[in-house]
Design a protein around this motif. Structure first.
Motif, mmCIF file in Angstrom:
data_model
loop_
_atom_site.group_PDB
_atom_site.id
_atom_site.type_symbol
_atom_site.label_atom_id
_atom_site.label_comp_id
_atom_site.label_asym_id
_atom_site.label_seq_id
_atom_site.Cartn_x
_atom_site.Cartn_y
_atom_site.Cartn_z
ATOM 1 N N SER A 1 0.814 -1.223 0.000
ATOM 2 C CA SER A 1 0.000 0.000 0.000
ATOM 3 C C SER A 1 0.843 1.267 0.000
ATOM 4 O O SER A 1 0.296 2.368 -0.028
ATOM 5 N N LYS A 2 2.152 1.128 0.019
ATOM 6 C CA LYS A 2 3.049 2.300 0.018
ATOM 7 C C LYS A 2 3.202 2.859 -1.392
ATOM 8 O O LYS A 2 3.186 2.124 -2.376
ATOM 9 N N ASN A 3 3.366 4.161 -1.472
ATOM 10 C CA ASN A 3 3.682 4.798 -2.746
ATOM 11 C C ASN A 3 5.176 4.663 -3.007
ATOM 12 O O ASN A 3 5.970 4.594 -2.072
ATOM 13 N N VAL A 4 5.555 4.638 -4.274
ATOM 14 C CA VAL A 4 6.953 4.508 -4.661
ATOM 15 C C VAL A 4 7.305 5.708 -5.539
ATOM 16 O O VAL A 4 6.670 5.939 -6.566
ATOM 17 N N SER A 5 8.321 6.453 -5.131
ATOM 18 C CA SER A 5 8.719 7.626 -5.907
ATOM 19 C C SER A 5 9.544 7.211 -7.119
ATOM 20 O O SER A 5 10.169 6.145 -7.135
ATOM 21 N N ALA A 6 9.560 8.057 -8.123
ATOM 22 C CA ALA A 6 10.285 7.777 -9.362
ATOM 23 C C ALA A 6 11.775 7.601 -9.104
ATOM 24 O O ALA A 6 12.417 6.734 -9.709
ATOM 25 N N ASP A 7 12.339 8.388 -8.199
ATOM 26 C CA ASP A 7 13.777 8.285 -7.945
ATOM 27 C C ASP A 7 14.133 6.982 -7.226
ATOM 28 O O ASP A 7 15.263 6.511 -7.330
ATOM 29 N N PHE A 8 13.180 6.374 -6.536
ATOM 30 C CA PHE A 8 13.428 5.074 -5.902
ATOM 31 C C PHE A 8 13.714 4.018 -6.964
ATOM 32 O O PHE A 8 14.631 3.216 -6.815
ATOM 33 N N TYR A 9 12.924 4.017 -8.029
ATOM 34 C CA TYR A 9 13.128 3.047 -9.104
ATOM 35 C C TYR A 9 14.528 3.189 -9.699
ATOM 36 O O TYR A 9 15.203 2.196 -9.954
ATOM 37 N N ASP A 10 14.939 4.426 -9.927
ATOM 38 C CA ASP A 10 16.267 4.671 -10.506
ATOM 39 C C ASP A 10 17.370 4.165 -9.589
ATOM 40 O O ASP A 10 18.313 3.509 -10.031
ATOM 41 N N LYS A 11 17.259 4.459 -8.309
ATOM 42 C CA LYS A 11 18.282 4.034 -7.350
ATOM 43 C C LYS A 11 18.291 2.514 -7.201
ATOM 44 O O LYS A 11 19.358 1.903 -7.130
ATOM 45 N N LEU A 12 17.115 1.895 -7.150
ATOM 46 C CA LEU A 12 17.030 0.447 -7.060
ATOM 47 C C LEU A 12 17.661 -0.200 -8.292
ATOM 48 O O LEU A 12 18.405 -1.181 -8.172
ATOM 49 N N ASN A 13 17.402 0.355 -9.448
ATOM 50 C CA ASN A 13 17.995 -0.164 -10.669
ATOM 51 C C ASN A 13 19.519 -0.077 -10.616
ATOM 52 O O ASN A 13 20.215 -1.012 -11.015
ATOM 53 N N GLU A 14 20.059 1.026 -10.088
ATOM 54 C CA GLU A 14 21.513 1.175 -9.926
ATOM 55 C C GLU A 14 22.073 0.092 -9.010
ATOM 56 O O GLU A 14 23.126 -0.490 -9.292
ATOM 57 N N LYS A 15 21.377 -0.171 -7.917
ATOM 58 C CA LYS A 15 21.821 -1.192 -6.958
ATOM 59 C C LYS A 15 21.822 -2.579 -7.602
ATOM 60 O O LYS A 15 22.763 -3.353 -7.412
ATOM 61 N N VAL A 16 20.775 -2.892 -8.346
ATOM 62 C CA VAL A 16 20.686 -4.191 -9.004
ATOM 63 C C VAL A 16 21.800 -4.323 -10.037
ATOM 64 O O VAL A 16 22.460 -5.369 -10.119
ATOM 65 N N GLN A 17 22.047 -3.256 -10.805
ATOM 66 C CA GLN A 17 23.123 -3.300 -11.797
ATOM 67 C C GLN A 17 24.467 -3.524 -11.121
ATOM 68 O O GLN A 17 25.296 -4.298 -11.611
ATOM 69 N N ASP A 18 24.681 -2.886 -9.977
ATOM 70 C CA ASP A 18 25.923 -3.070 -9.231
ATOM 71 C C ASP A 18 26.076 -4.521 -8.766
ATOM 72 O O ASP A 18 27.158 -5.099 -8.865
#
Length: 53
Positions: free
Chosen positions: A14-31
């Motif tokens: 039920s939490k909202n997810v900000s656009a910058d969260f997706y970008d940062k999560l993607n960076e972490k996964v790529q790392d």
């Protein structure tokens, strides 16, 4: 983009997810993928395995 935004949103419940969260999560996964690939190569393998994480 390595992540699926809809899957992340579903996982957040039920939490909202900000656009910058997706970008940062993607960076972490790529790392994680990059580091796992380096470990596999250092061990003479071309296949990344769970143990490389």
């Amino acid at each position: 983009m390595l992540i699926v935004k809809n899957a992340v949103k579903d996982a957040a419940g039920s939490k909202n997810v900000s656009a910058d969260f997706y970008d940062k999560l993607n960076e972490k996964v790529q790392d994680l993928v990059d580091r796992a690939a380096e470990r596999a190569e250092a061990n003479g393998r071309k296949t990344i395995q769970a143990r490389d994480l």
